[in-house]
Design an enzyme around this catalytic site. Structure first.
Site, PDB file in Angstrom:
ATOM      1  N   GLN A 173       0.827  -1.202   0.000  1.00 57.32           N
ATOM      2  CA  GLN A 173       0.000   0.000   0.000  1.00 57.32           C
ATOM      3  C   GLN A 173       0.862   1.252   0.000  1.00 57.32           C
ATOM      4  O   GLN A 173       2.006   1.213   0.441  1.00 57.32           O
ATOM      5  CB  GLN A 173      -0.839   0.048   1.294  1.00 57.32           C
ATOM      6  N   ASP A 216      -3.166 -12.462   5.197  1.00 57.98           N
ATOM      7  CA  ASP A 216      -4.414 -12.395   4.448  1.00 57.98           C
ATOM      8  C   ASP A 216      -5.531 -13.003   5.293  1.00 57.98           C
ATOM      9  O   ASP A 216      -5.409 -14.129   5.782  1.00 57.98           O
ATOM     10  CB  ASP A 216      -4.222 -13.186   3.141  1.00 57.98           C
ATOM     11  N   CYS A 217      -6.642 -12.287   5.466  1.00 56.33           N
ATOM     12  CA  CYS A 217      -7.701 -12.785   6.350  1.00 56.33           C
ATOM     13  C   CYS A 217      -8.500 -13.934   5.726  1.00 56.33           C
ATOM     14  O   CYS A 217      -9.134 -14.695   6.456  1.00 56.33           O
ATOM     15  CB  CYS A 217      -8.631 -11.664   6.794  1.00 56.33           C
ATOM     16  N   GLU A 243     -18.331  13.940   5.767  1.00 52.98           N
ATOM     17  CA  GLU A 243     -19.600  13.483   5.196  1.00 52.98           C
ATOM     18  C   GLU A 243     -20.133  12.429   6.162  1.00 52.98           C
ATOM     19  O   GLU A 243     -19.367  11.820   6.916  1.00 52.98           O
ATOM     20  CB  GLU A 243     -19.411  12.883   3.805  1.00 52.98           C
ATOM     21  N   TYR A 245     -15.981   6.811  14.861  1.00 55.71           N
ATOM     22  CA  TYR A 245     -15.889   5.698  13.913  1.00 55.71           C
ATOM     23  C   TYR A 245     -15.762   4.384  14.680  1.00 55.71           C
ATOM     24  O   TYR A 245     -16.497   3.428  14.442  1.00 55.71           O
ATOM     25  CB  TYR A 245     -14.669   5.887  13.003  1.00 55.71           C
ATOM     26  N   TYR A 284     -14.132  12.725   8.199  1.00 58.74           N
ATOM     27  CA  TYR A 284     -14.652  12.275   6.901  1.00 58.74           C
ATOM     28  C   TYR A 284     -15.343  13.405   6.122  1.00 58.74           C
ATOM     29  O   TYR A 284     -15.492  13.335   4.912  1.00 58.74           O
ATOM     30  CB  TYR A 284     -15.632  11.113   7.082  1.00 58.74           C
ATOM     31  N   ASP A 315      -4.827   0.007  12.257  1.00 55.41           N
ATOM     32  CA  ASP A 315      -4.451   1.212  13.008  1.00 55.41           C
ATOM     33  C   ASP A 315      -4.548   0.983  14.508  1.00 55.41           C
ATOM     34  O   ASP A 315      -4.088   1.810  15.294  1.00 55.41           O
ATOM     35  CB  ASP A 315      -5.330   2.391  12.576  1.00 55.41           C
ATOM     36  N   ASP A 325     -13.149  -4.294   9.497  1.00 51.49           N
ATOM     37  CA  ASP A 325     -12.531  -2.969   9.361  1.00 51.49           C
ATOM     38  C   ASP A 325     -11.411  -3.041   8.319  1.00 51.49           C
ATOM     39  O   ASP A 325     -10.375  -2.395   8.454  1.00 51.49           O
ATOM     40  CB  ASP A 325     -11.987  -2.523  10.725  1.00 51.49           C
TER      41      ASP A 325
END
Lengths: 356, 356
Positions: free
Chosen positions: B146, B221-222, B346, B175, B344, B199, B242
């Site tokens: 990423q 990898d989930c 929004e 959140y 965000y 996070d 999440d």
């Protein structure tokens, strides 16, 4: 018919030179697509910028020699979205080839919608650009005192805008809760004085508590009313200052800060010794005030580039406000809380003030 | 050195004609101020628009005959703010005189900051322009998987941005609370599975509850992990999805929706019959996904004109998501909640899903 202003920017890894950059004007009779295609084949830097296209649409490619290439594309809301998107994609692809690895970042912003019937841009108090999802003007009238607008937002519901300043949306219960003490107060049997609050939000919410409910609504200037209460020695358990950010008039006071201090002083006078005064800091600096006055005189309201209140980033204004609290005729203590009011798009500061 | 792009627009009461409007090109050697002054004295409409000034700054006045006059002024961050402001004021004043009462509205937007070292524009999921108060890049690296950025906002604190998509800021406890069931759940003694959540926000918050705390952090990898749990018949009281909005890869699935359904199906399989699955809808449409892929291949990340999640305005995407819920191998019920996550800009939609 709104003008859509697209931007597409290339931030270069190194400054632009004749060898790695291009620009050339082209005949005005070409369509923008043909134009861009023909222009972009020629790689030549002339004077740092130039026109690249004209038709109904308009495009400008500007090369800033320190290393930023900006493309501006103006089209109309009626133009095909797909066509414009393709054009921007083609421009981007072409420039990537031409700039040949000298790109640090590419940025394409959502188009600015300019001159639309319904205005979508309402900046924050620190002057940042925010685009609202306004889809309807519900009401738009000039009263004898204020420009009153009710705009509908897809997500926030109806928004009350007074003199170009967003006051409250249907989504903003957080505002009302915050200016009533964030649920930490017991209103049972208490007497409450609301200054301003013309949207009725606070009154409705106080009605949900067990506060004394023999309410009177006075539609008049609050200053003489406060003076009368002070003279009579009448006090309230809670005074909630929800006056609009842009006062109709600050007369007879000389400045906004003096006006603000007058309201504060009178509010504290009518506050019960164990009472609390709640407010958000919505005062305008003099310069802004004058600017607004000017536009009202001209009968054309300009939306200034910052809203007329104080978000959490307005640290200087908040410090000034706190200094005013030290200058009141009665010594006070205060605390503040930062709250997220959905439609404000910035964090907002609420004060609780009490008599020492 | 960023380019500041100012705009000043006049929306006319009636269409522009030769008699009531103006435009004239002027010599490039003039300074922008002289230029504007000299140009604005001449009232003549030629082909609907024209260049009006060139120097270090650049100004363009364009008259759209249907009744919008746009002024674009490009200068640099180093230029005197007062000088630019004066110039815009002068332009506005002059045009007011020239347009002589034919003005319905004037709009001056905060300047667009283009090509700055620190990017401030992160659009909403429905493609609206939002300017953040980013003042520092704390971290900016491409991992093997990423693009990872941590940007500092004056009001929201540090913001985690993955692949150009705002994930979470220090201000965003709302959140975490929302994706844990908005305080309506009793976590005491419960087993919790967090998918994603790199996070650490949810893990920290779950740690504040009385949930079983013998936590394991798996960095992998989930999908295979979920498959293994499903095979073993292992279940959890709460599964919290999440995962990042932009998956590293959707292989071996063909599309984002199939990938999403795989995750959903597996999550429901490992959910205790009386358990709950919490998620926000952060799936990208295929077209967006491909677009992002393209830019990653080019090693230049383009910030697309919309963020990679679904705000409350993305009604079509939310409907599509709800349709997917009907296609799972186990029938499920769901409820949703709209939450204001401060950074965000929004409103955001959170889902609670359970086995029927």
């Amino acid at each position: 018919m709104a003008v859509l202003h697209h931007s597409l920017d290339f931030i270069l890894s190194s400054p632009a030179t004749d060898e790695n950059l291009l620009v050339r004007s082209c005949p005005s009779k070409h369509s923008i697509t043909q134009c861009c295609q023909s222009v972009l084949k020629k790689v030549h830097l002339s004077r740092g910028y130039e026109f690249i296209g004209i038709h109904f649409m308009f495009a400008l490619l500007r090369v800033h020699s320190h290393g930023v290439v900006t493309i501006d594309l103006q089209c109309y809301q009626e133009d095909s979205i797909a066509e414009v998107d393709n054009l921007l994609n083609a421009l981007e692809k072409k420039l990537k080839t031409l700039l040949n690895g000298n790109i640090k970042r590419i940025k394409r912003l959502p188009a600015l919608i300019r001159g639309a019937e319904v205005d979508r841009y309402w900046p924050t108090s620190d002057g940042r650009l925010m685009e609202y999802d306004i889809d309807k003007v519900v009401y738009d009238e000039d009263s004898a005192y204020q420009k009153i607008q009710i705009l509908h937002s897809k997500q926030y519901g109806n928004i009350l805008v007074l003199n170009g300043d967003i006051n409250l949306a249907e989504s903003d219960l957080a505002y009302t809760k915050a200016i009533m003490g964030s649920g930490k107060e017991n209103y049972a049997g208490k007497e409450v004085l609301i200054l301003g609050g013309g949207d009725g939000g606070i009154l409705a919410e106080v009605g949900q508590t067990k506060a004394k409910d023999d309410h009177h609504i006075l539609v008049e200037d609050c200053v003489p009313v406060l003076k009368k209460y002070a003279q009579e020695g009448r006090t309230f358990d809670y005074v909630i200052n929800d006056l609009t950010a842009v006062p109709i008039s600050t007369e007879p006071e000389d400045s906004m800060w003096e006006f603000l201090r007058l309201i504060l002083d009178l509010s504290i006078k009518v506050l019960h010794p164990s009472g609390k005064y709640f407010t958000q800091v919505s005062e305008v600096q003099n310069t802004h005030k004058k600017r607004l006055d000017f536009y009202f005189q001209q009968n054309v309201l300009l939306s200034s580039t910052g809203r007329q209140g104080n978000g959490v980033n307005m640290t200087d204004a908040l410090t000034l406000y706190e200094e005013q609290l030290g200058k009141l005729s009665c010594p006070v203590g205060f605390s503040k809380e930062v709250v997220c009011v959905p439609s404000y798009l910035e964090l907002w500061v609420f004060y609780t003030i009490w008599k020492k």
